[in-house]
Motif scaffolding. Structure first.
Motif, mmCIF file in Angstrom:
data_model
loop_
_atom_site.group_PDB
_atom_site.id
_atom_site.type_symbol
_atom_site.label_atom_id
_atom_site.label_comp_id
_atom_site.label_asym_id
_atom_site.label_seq_id
_atom_site.Cartn_x
_atom_site.Cartn_y
_atom_site.Cartn_z
ATOM 1 N N ARG A 2 0.863 -1.188 0.000
ATOM 2 C CA ARG A 2 0.000 0.000 0.000
ATOM 3 C C ARG A 2 0.896 1.233 0.000
ATOM 4 N N THR A 3 0.665 2.156 -0.946
ATOM 5 C CA THR A 3 1.524 3.324 -1.120
ATOM 6 C C THR A 3 0.837 4.579 -0.590
ATOM 7 N N PHE A 4 1.600 5.416 0.129
ATOM 8 C CA PHE A 4 1.116 6.698 0.644
ATOM 9 C C PHE A 4 2.067 7.802 0.174
ATOM 10 N N GLN A 5 1.494 8.893 -0.334
ATOM 11 C CA GLN A 5 2.290 10.081 -0.653
ATOM 12 C C GLN A 5 2.304 10.973 0.589
ATOM 13 N N LEU A 6 3.486 11.146 1.191
ATOM 14 C CA LEU A 6 3.575 11.849 2.468
ATOM 15 C C LEU A 6 4.418 13.111 2.368
ATOM 16 N N ASN A 7 3.999 14.130 3.097
ATOM 17 C CA ASN A 7 4.859 15.250 3.436
ATOM 18 C C ASN A 7 5.440 14.983 4.810
ATOM 19 N N ASP A 8 6.497 15.736 5.171
ATOM 20 C CA ASP A 8 7.029 15.514 6.516
ATOM 21 C C ASP A 8 5.992 15.942 7.556
ATOM 22 N N SER A 9 6.205 15.462 8.753
ATOM 23 C CA SER A 9 5.304 15.714 9.877
ATOM 24 C C SER A 9 3.924 15.077 9.665
ATOM 25 N N GLN A 10 3.924 13.875 9.057
ATOM 26 C CA GLN A 10 2.701 13.085 8.965
ATOM 27 C C GLN A 10 2.904 11.735 9.636
ATOM 28 N N ILE A 56 5.870 6.480 0.248
ATOM 29 C CA ILE A 56 6.351 5.396 1.110
ATOM 30 C C ILE A 56 5.417 4.207 0.890
ATOM 31 N N VAL A 57 5.987 2.999 0.975
ATOM 32 C CA VAL A 57 5.210 1.794 0.683
ATOM 33 C C VAL A 57 5.138 0.938 1.944
ATOM 34 N N ALA A 58 3.912 0.554 2.312
ATOM 35 C CA ALA A 58 3.675 -0.218 3.536
ATOM 36 C C ALA A 58 3.376 -1.671 3.179
ATOM 37 N N TYR A 59 4.029 -2.592 3.904
ATOM 38 C CA TYR A 59 3.857 -4.035 3.678
ATOM 39 C C TYR A 59 3.389 -4.685 4.981
ATOM 40 N N PHE A 60 2.085 -4.820 5.109
ATOM 41 C CA PHE A 60 1.486 -5.405 6.310
ATOM 42 C C PHE A 60 0.342 -6.326 5.910
ATOM 43 N N GLU A 61 -0.156 -7.097 6.880
ATOM 44 C CA GLU A 61 -1.336 -7.920 6.641
ATOM 45 C C GLU A 61 -2.413 -7.076 5.968
ATOM 46 N N ASN A 62 -3.007 -7.631 4.926
ATOM 47 C CA ASN A 62 -3.923 -6.864 4.093
ATOM 48 C C ASN A 62 -5.145 -6.347 4.840
ATOM 49 N N SER A 63 -5.532 -7.031 5.923
ATOM 50 C CA SER A 63 -6.712 -6.611 6.674
ATOM 51 C C SER A 63 -6.387 -5.634 7.808
ATOM 52 N N LEU A 107 -4.895 0.948 8.100
ATOM 53 C CA LEU A 107 -3.875 1.996 8.204
ATOM 54 C C LEU A 107 -4.570 3.349 8.141
ATOM 55 N N HIS A 108 -4.238 4.252 9.089
ATOM 56 C CA HIS A 108 -4.871 5.579 9.159
ATOM 57 C C HIS A 108 -3.801 6.660 9.156
ATOM 58 N N ARG A 109 -3.971 7.647 8.260
ATOM 59 C CA ARG A 109 -3.010 8.749 8.159
ATOM 60 C C ARG A 109 -3.552 9.970 8.903
ATOM 61 N N THR A 110 -2.648 10.691 9.576
ATOM 62 C CA THR A 110 -3.030 11.924 10.254
ATOM 63 C C THR A 110 -1.799 12.817 10.346
ATOM 64 N N LYS A 111 -1.954 14.012 10.928
ATOM 65 C CA LYS A 111 -0.820 14.913 11.120
ATOM 66 C C LYS A 111 -0.038 14.514 12.365
ATOM 67 N N LEU A 112 1.275 14.620 12.254
ATOM 68 C CA LEU A 112 2.126 14.257 13.386
ATOM 69 C C LEU A 112 1.802 15.094 14.616
ATOM 70 N N THR A 155 8.813 0.818 3.555
ATOM 71 C CA THR A 155 10.005 1.200 2.796
ATOM 72 C C THR A 155 10.049 2.717 2.675
ATOM 73 N N VAL A 156 11.175 3.297 3.100
ATOM 74 C CA VAL A 156 11.301 4.758 3.146
ATOM 75 C C VAL A 156 12.527 5.194 2.336
ATOM 76 N N PRO A 157 12.492 6.416 1.753
ATOM 77 C CA PRO A 157 13.607 6.885 0.917
ATOM 78 C C PRO A 157 14.789 7.380 1.738
ATOM 79 N N ALA A 158 15.921 7.529 1.066
ATOM 80 C CA ALA A 158 17.124 8.071 1.702
ATOM 81 C C ALA A 158 16.907 9.540 2.066
#
Length: 374
Positions: free
Chosen positions: A256-264, A284-291, A294-299, A350-353
């Motif tokens: 599962r791919t998320f487009q993130l800015n910093d402080s998320q 960033i790409v997340a590899y977890f059990e499919n069920s 995942l919830h995105r919010t502000k840091l 998986t996160v970038p350099a």
């Protein structure tokens, strides 16, 4: 046992007195499971529940003396050691001090289980090399490292060939901590060799912790299934069996791919958390059990969001399990090259350099960084 009943409650699976205070003791069941068991009339201890639903054999009442006696028995044996680990939870799969007890003459074959749930895009050779490096850091020098799936019967032929290649007139001892699929692997080996399915059943496991199962081999030697050793720093010991089915990978993981800015922040249900602390806008790409939700919010809002929603929007754990759930601990990393941030027992992101990230996991459960596998 909490004093809420005049008479003793017993597990209908093994007859042990139900108690809710000692996770390592006979008859342990979490408060949430006790309540449900009383409502349904099917009251099982945690060990019997996992045995019935997941074919997991969990030892109980393992004292330090018992532990040392088991390890000394392995050292005194003339054997090939087949060391089974969970590829999603290497550190949680480590048997403390094993390298000191296998003996100088007993070779170790490292077997990473649950290969079937890895994404197809993951390079198996990379993972095999990483497992071997981690074993080396723990003081082990395996003669070979294999990836298998006991559940799907993947690579069992290759494992049997490696066992025959390396055992050289020895017995074979299969060792591992609980929840790595060791008994499922033993059953897969037996089925491959004899055609007999699920030979190891509950009736083969008496209540004594250190009883072992010996399976005769053709040349007079034996394959020995040792009891799984409890390692408390595993996600499996933090969650109920029902929740484990939601968070522990069961089928091939879909990224599962998320487009993130910093402080998320991304919450992994309520069991863990990922902070993208600093870095450019990136996928960033997340590899977890499919069920696993995942919830995105502000840091900036993440702490308050977790307090407010853990147990309802952020599950598991559920609200009635919150009292027994340990606090999340933060682990921060400066990422110099494309890397995986690994949440032991769950999966990875998986996160970038050139970024700074933090992983939060229940107290005692590891979060670590490795070179990206994909």
């Amino acid at each position: 046992m909490t004093e809420m009943h005049d008479e003793e409650l017993r597990c209908i699976g093994c007859g042990a007195i139900i108690q809710t205070t000692d996770p390592d003791g006979l008859g342990y069941t979490p408060n949430s499971a006790l309540k449900k068991g009383l409502e349904t009339g099917e009251l099982y201890c945690q060990r019997c529940f996992r045995l019935r639903h997941y074919n997991e054999i969990a030892p109980v009442s393992l004292t330090d003396d018992d532990f040392l006696r088991l390890l000394n028995h392995i050292r005194d044996a003339h054997a090939l050691i087949v060391y089974v680990v969970d590829i999603f939870d290497f550190n949680g799969s480590l048997i403390p001090g094993l390298h000191r007890f296998v003996g100088n003459d007993n070779p170790v074959l490292l077997v990473g289980n649950k290969e079937d749930v890895l994404p197809r895009s993951l390079r198996r050779r990379k993972l095999t090399d990483w497992l071997r490096q981690q074993a080396n850091l723990a003081g082990l020098r395996p003669i070979d490292t294999l990836l298998v799936s006991a559940k799907k019967n993947h690579q069992i032929d290759q494992l049997l060939a490696e066992i025959e290649k390396h055992r050289a007139d020895r017995d074979v001892y299969v060792v591992g901590v609980t929840n790595v699929g060791k008994s499922t692997l033993i059953n897969a080996i037996i089925k491959q060799q004899t055609g007999v399915q699920d030979l190891i059943t509950t009736s083969r496991f008496p209540g004594t912790t250190l009883d072992k199962i010996e399976i005769p081999l053709d040349d007079g030697h034996k394959l020995v299934d040792t009891p799984g050793i409890i390692h408390q720093e595993q996600m499996a010991h933090v969650l109920s069996a029902k929740d484990l089915k939601i968070v522990a990978p069961q089928k091939e993981i879909k990224p599962r791919t998320f487009q993130l800015n910093d402080s998320q922040t991304i919450f992994l249900g309520g069991v863990a958390r990922f902070d993208y602390v600093k870095g450019p806008h990136a996928g960033i790409v997340a590899y977890f059990e499919n069920s696993l939700p995942l919830h995105r919010t502000k840091l900036a809002n993440a702490d308050e969001f977790y307090k407010k929603h853990c147990g309802d929007l952020l599950t598991p754990p559920t609200s009635d399990e919150m009292a027994d759930f340990p606090p999340l601990e933060r682990h921060e990393f400066a990422i110099k090259e494309k890397s995986d941030l690994v949440f032991e027992g769950l999966g990875w992101i998986t996160v970038p350099a050139g970024t700074t990230v933090a992983g939060w996991a229940p107290k005692g459960v590891d979060v670590l960084v490795r070179r990206a596998m994909i």
